[in-house]
Design a protein around this motif. Structure first.
Motif, PDB file in Angstrom:
ATOM      1  N   ALA A 137       0.828  -1.203   0.000  1.00  0.00           N
ATOM      2  CA  ALA A 137       0.000   0.000   0.000  1.00  0.00           C
ATOM      3  C   ALA A 137       0.864   1.256   0.000  1.00  0.00           C
ATOM      4  O   ALA A 137       0.614   2.203  -0.755  1.00  0.00           O
ATOM      5  CB  ALA A 137      -0.930  -0.010   1.210  1.00  0.00           C
ATOM      6  N   THR A 138       1.886   1.279   0.845  1.00  0.00           N
ATOM      7  CA  THR A 138       2.762   2.444   0.912  1.00  0.00           C
ATOM      8  C   THR A 138       3.523   2.618  -0.397  1.00  0.00           C
ATOM      9  O   THR A 138       3.693   3.747  -0.885  1.00  0.00           O
ATOM     10  CB  THR A 138       3.751   2.306   2.083  1.00  0.00           C
ATOM     11  OG1 THR A 138       3.031   2.083   3.294  1.00  0.00           O
ATOM     12  CG2 THR A 138       4.595   3.563   2.236  1.00  0.00           C
ATOM     13  N   PHE A 139       3.962   1.503  -0.978  1.00  0.00           N
ATOM     14  CA  PHE A 139       4.636   1.596  -2.277  1.00  0.00           C
ATOM     15  C   PHE A 139       3.677   2.162  -3.325  1.00  0.00           C
ATOM     16  O   PHE A 139       4.067   3.002  -4.147  1.00  0.00           O
ATOM     17  CB  PHE A 139       5.130   0.214  -2.708  1.00  0.00           C
ATOM     18  CG  PHE A 139       5.804   0.223  -4.058  1.00  0.00           C
ATOM     19  CD1 PHE A 139       7.073   0.744  -4.218  1.00  0.00           C
ATOM     20  CD2 PHE A 139       5.154  -0.289  -5.176  1.00  0.00           C
ATOM     21  CE1 PHE A 139       7.690   0.769  -5.459  1.00  0.00           C
ATOM     22  CE2 PHE A 139       5.756  -0.272  -6.419  1.00  0.00           C
ATOM     23  CZ  PHE A 139       7.039   0.248  -6.562  1.00  0.00           C
ATOM     24  N   GLY A 140       2.417   1.723  -3.298  1.00  0.00           N
ATOM     25  CA  GLY A 140       1.444   2.252  -4.242  1.00  0.00           C
ATOM     26  C   GLY A 140       1.246   3.746  -4.068  1.00  0.00           C
ATOM     27  O   GLY A 140       1.160   4.495  -5.048  1.00  0.00           O
ATOM     28  N   HIS A 141       1.173   4.207  -2.823  1.00  0.00           N
ATOM     29  CA  HIS A 141       1.057   5.642  -2.583  1.00  0.00           C
ATOM     30  C   HIS A 141       2.269   6.385  -3.119  1.00  0.00           C
ATOM     31  O   HIS A 141       2.131   7.488  -3.685  1.00  0.00           O
ATOM     32  CB  HIS A 141       0.908   5.905  -1.077  1.00  0.00           C
ATOM     33  CG  HIS A 141      -0.392   5.427  -0.512  1.00  0.00           C
ATOM     34  ND1 HIS A 141      -0.497   4.862   0.741  1.00  0.00           N
ATOM     35  CD2 HIS A 141      -1.642   5.399  -1.039  1.00  0.00           C
ATOM     36  CE1 HIS A 141      -1.758   4.537   0.979  1.00  0.00           C
ATOM     37  NE2 HIS A 141      -2.468   4.837  -0.086  1.00  0.00           N
ATOM     38  N   TRP A 142       3.449   5.813  -2.949  1.00  0.00           N
ATOM     39  CA  TRP A 142       4.671   6.441  -3.460  1.00  0.00           C
ATOM     40  C   TRP A 142       4.625   6.542  -4.985  1.00  0.00           C
ATOM     41  O   TRP A 142       4.949   7.580  -5.562  1.00  0.00           O
ATOM     42  CB  TRP A 142       5.889   5.628  -3.002  1.00  0.00           C
ATOM     43  CG  TRP A 142       7.218   6.206  -3.402  1.00  0.00           C
ATOM     44  CD1 TRP A 142       7.512   7.523  -3.604  1.00  0.00           C
ATOM     45  CD2 TRP A 142       8.423   5.491  -3.623  1.00  0.00           C
ATOM     46  NE1 TRP A 142       8.834   7.681  -3.948  1.00  0.00           N
ATOM     47  CE2 TRP A 142       9.421   6.447  -3.961  1.00  0.00           C
ATOM     48  CE3 TRP A 142       8.773   4.143  -3.566  1.00  0.00           C
ATOM     49  CZ2 TRP A 142      10.741   6.086  -4.245  1.00  0.00           C
ATOM     50  CZ3 TRP A 142      10.090   3.786  -3.832  1.00  0.00           C
ATOM     51  CH2 TRP A 142      11.052   4.744  -4.174  1.00  0.00           C
ATOM     52  N   VAL A 143       4.213   5.461  -5.620  1.00  0.00           N
ATOM     53  CA  VAL A 143       4.131   5.456  -7.082  1.00  0.00           C
ATOM     54  C   VAL A 143       3.129   6.516  -7.557  1.00  0.00           C
ATOM     55  O   VAL A 143       3.414   7.311  -8.461  1.00  0.00           O
ATOM     56  CB  VAL A 143       3.724   4.059  -7.590  1.00  0.00           C
ATOM     57  CG1 VAL A 143       3.387   4.098  -9.081  1.00  0.00           C
ATOM     58  CG2 VAL A 143       4.846   3.058  -7.329  1.00  0.00           C
ATOM     59  N   GLY A 144       1.955   6.538  -6.955  1.00  0.00           N
ATOM     60  CA  GLY A 144       0.939   7.495  -7.368  1.00  0.00           C
ATOM     61  C   GLY A 144       1.348   8.935  -7.160  1.00  0.00           C
ATOM     62  O   GLY A 144       0.951   9.828  -7.915  1.00  0.00           O
ATOM     63  N   ALA A 145       2.177   9.182  -6.138  1.00  0.00           N
ATOM     64  CA  ALA A 145       2.592  10.542  -5.819  1.00  0.00           C
ATOM     65  C   ALA A 145       3.788  11.012  -6.623  1.00  0.00           C
ATOM     66  O   ALA A 145       4.051  12.219  -6.668  1.00  0.00           O
ATOM     67  CB  ALA A 145       2.909  10.649  -4.325  1.00  0.00           C
ATOM     68  N   SER A 146       4.509  10.101  -7.270  1.00  0.00           N
ATOM     69  CA  SER A 146       5.777  10.523  -7.878  1.00  0.00           C
ATOM     70  C   SER A 146       5.953  10.152  -9.346  1.00  0.00           C
ATOM     71  O   SER A 146       6.773  10.780 -10.028  1.00  0.00           O
ATOM     72  CB  SER A 146       6.959   9.946  -7.083  1.00  0.00           C
ATOM     73  OG  SER A 146       6.885   8.538  -6.986  1.00  0.00           O
ATOM     74  N   VAL A 147       5.225   9.165  -9.856  1.00  0.00           N
ATOM     75  CA  VAL A 147       5.369   8.790 -11.265  1.00  0.00           C
ATOM     76  C   VAL A 147       4.477   9.696 -12.103  1.00  0.00           C
ATOM     77  O   VAL A 147       3.398  10.090 -11.679  1.00  0.00           O
ATOM     78  CB  VAL A 147       5.029   7.303 -11.475  1.00  0.00           C
ATOM     79  CG1 VAL A 147       5.172   6.915 -12.943  1.00  0.00           C
ATOM     80  CG2 VAL A 147       5.961   6.436 -10.626  1.00  0.00           C
TER      81      VAL A 147
END
Length: 361
Positions: free
Chosen positions: A193-203
């Motif tokens: 979940a945290t990785f998904g949030h990181w991806v959504g916020a930065s890619v």
């Protein structure tokens, strides 16, 4: 009789048909390849294929050449009017209820990423002396939704001539994220979940977000014991990314307002204060929020929107002048890579806040 002119102006002329046909063929091929290779986003392929066509001696624009075989009119039409239509339909894909589920702190964290990414990328572009409107367009692409944001903001500001280099760079760095972020996570050890949030916020691009998150979900479901987790990273990434996409309307409007203030006073063409396609985008977001649109309509609108944006990105890619890009490769690439690191770090901080401190930076 004059009432029919606006409608006719929206329709492509005969000279645009070869270019539109080429764009349609590229979009079909890109989606076919993406279906076979999910890690390769179709929109990225559209930009790259458009650039190949635009720089080919057989299909590229030739100064002084006349005749119906030229692809330029159709590519120009795709990169402008089809881009606007695709942005309008993109509003139907945004679910405000899902965004609201992030909570006030999560929403503030993601919007903070947008602000930091835009301001930081713009400052980096200015510091490295990128010409014209390139710093602003690069900032829009890195902070909101990649190539689509560059196309929208460049049209809102009337600076499409400066879009080719930012478009190439945001495509390059977004593609880099697909490989780099999952690799970095092997060191960071974020949960899905945290990785998904990181991806959504930065890619940058929505398709690149999906491709990057899919890698994490594929690893999560590698064993039967983990299969119940589902597409956690993808779901988390898409919600955060949709919030960033919502920033497109205010950023494009502010960009148009800024361009009006700096445009020539007399004799200059001023962009509209609020571009019509931005109004359409906001209206579609509001229509979706009513809950009255049938699911069948939403399901039908999504592929139409993807095809329109795909064709638009082919048109934008066609305008990329590789020789000009190579001429400014050093400064422009340095600006993009520094900005890419900045956005990734800001996104990581936002992911930590959204995940309630489960991962402390």
């Amino acid at each position: 009789m004059t009432s029919g002119r606006p409608l006719r102006a929206l329709l492509p002329g005969k000279d645009a048909l070869p270019g539109l046909g080429a764009a349609a063929a590229v979009v079909a091929l890109a989606f076919a390849v993406a279906a076979l290779l999910p890690a390769v986003p179709a929109m990225t392929l559209c930009v790259v294929a458009g650039a190949v066509l635009g720089n080919s001696p057989w299909t590229g624009p030739r100064p002084g050449r006349r005749g119906g075989a030229s692809l330029s009119p159709g590519m120009d039409y795709a990169g402008t009017l089809l881009m606007r239509a695709g942005i309008v339909l993109l509003g139907l894909q945004l679910v405000l209820a899902d965004v609201a589920a992030l909570g006030a702190a999560g929403i503030a964290a993601v919007l903070g990423v947008v602000v930091v990414a835009f301001a930081g990328t713009w400052a980096i572009g200015k510091a490295l002396r990128l010409p014209g409107d390139q710093p602003t367009l690069l900032a829009a692409g890195f902070s909101i939704c990649g190539a689509s944001a560059i196309g929208a903001v460049s049209q809102a500001r009337g600076t499409a001539r400066d879009a080719s280099v930012p478009l190439a760079l945001v495509t390059l760095c977004g593609t880099l994220s697909i490989a780099a972020l999952p690799l970095l996570n092997t060191v960071l050890g974020l949960d899905t979940a945290t990785f998904g949030h990181w991806v959504g916020a930065s890619v940058h691009d929505v398709g690149q977000v999906v491709a990057t998150a899919d890698i994490a979900d594929a690893a999560t479901q590698a064993s039967p014991a983990q299969a119940a987790v589902g597409t956690t990273a993808l779901a988390a990434a898409v919600v955060v990314k949709l919030l960033r996409v919502l920033a497109l309307a205010p950023v494009a409007t502010l960009g148009a307002w800024s361009a009006r203030r700096t445009a020539p006073g007399r004799g200059g063409t001023l962009p509209p204060l609020v571009p019509a396609f931005v109004v359409g985008f906001a209206l579609m977001v509001a229509v979706r929020a009513t809950g009255l649109v049938p699911a069948a309509v939403l399901d039908a609108a999504r592929p139409v929107q993807e095809v329109l944006l795909g064709a638009a990105l082919v048109g934008l890619g066609y305008a990329i002048d590789v020789r000009a890009l190579l001429g400014s490769a050093g400064r422009a690439t340095a600006a993009a890579l520094i900005a890419w690191v900045l956005v990734a770090l800001a996104g990581l901080g936002a992911a930590a806040l959204i995940s309630n401190g489960s991962f402390m930076v």
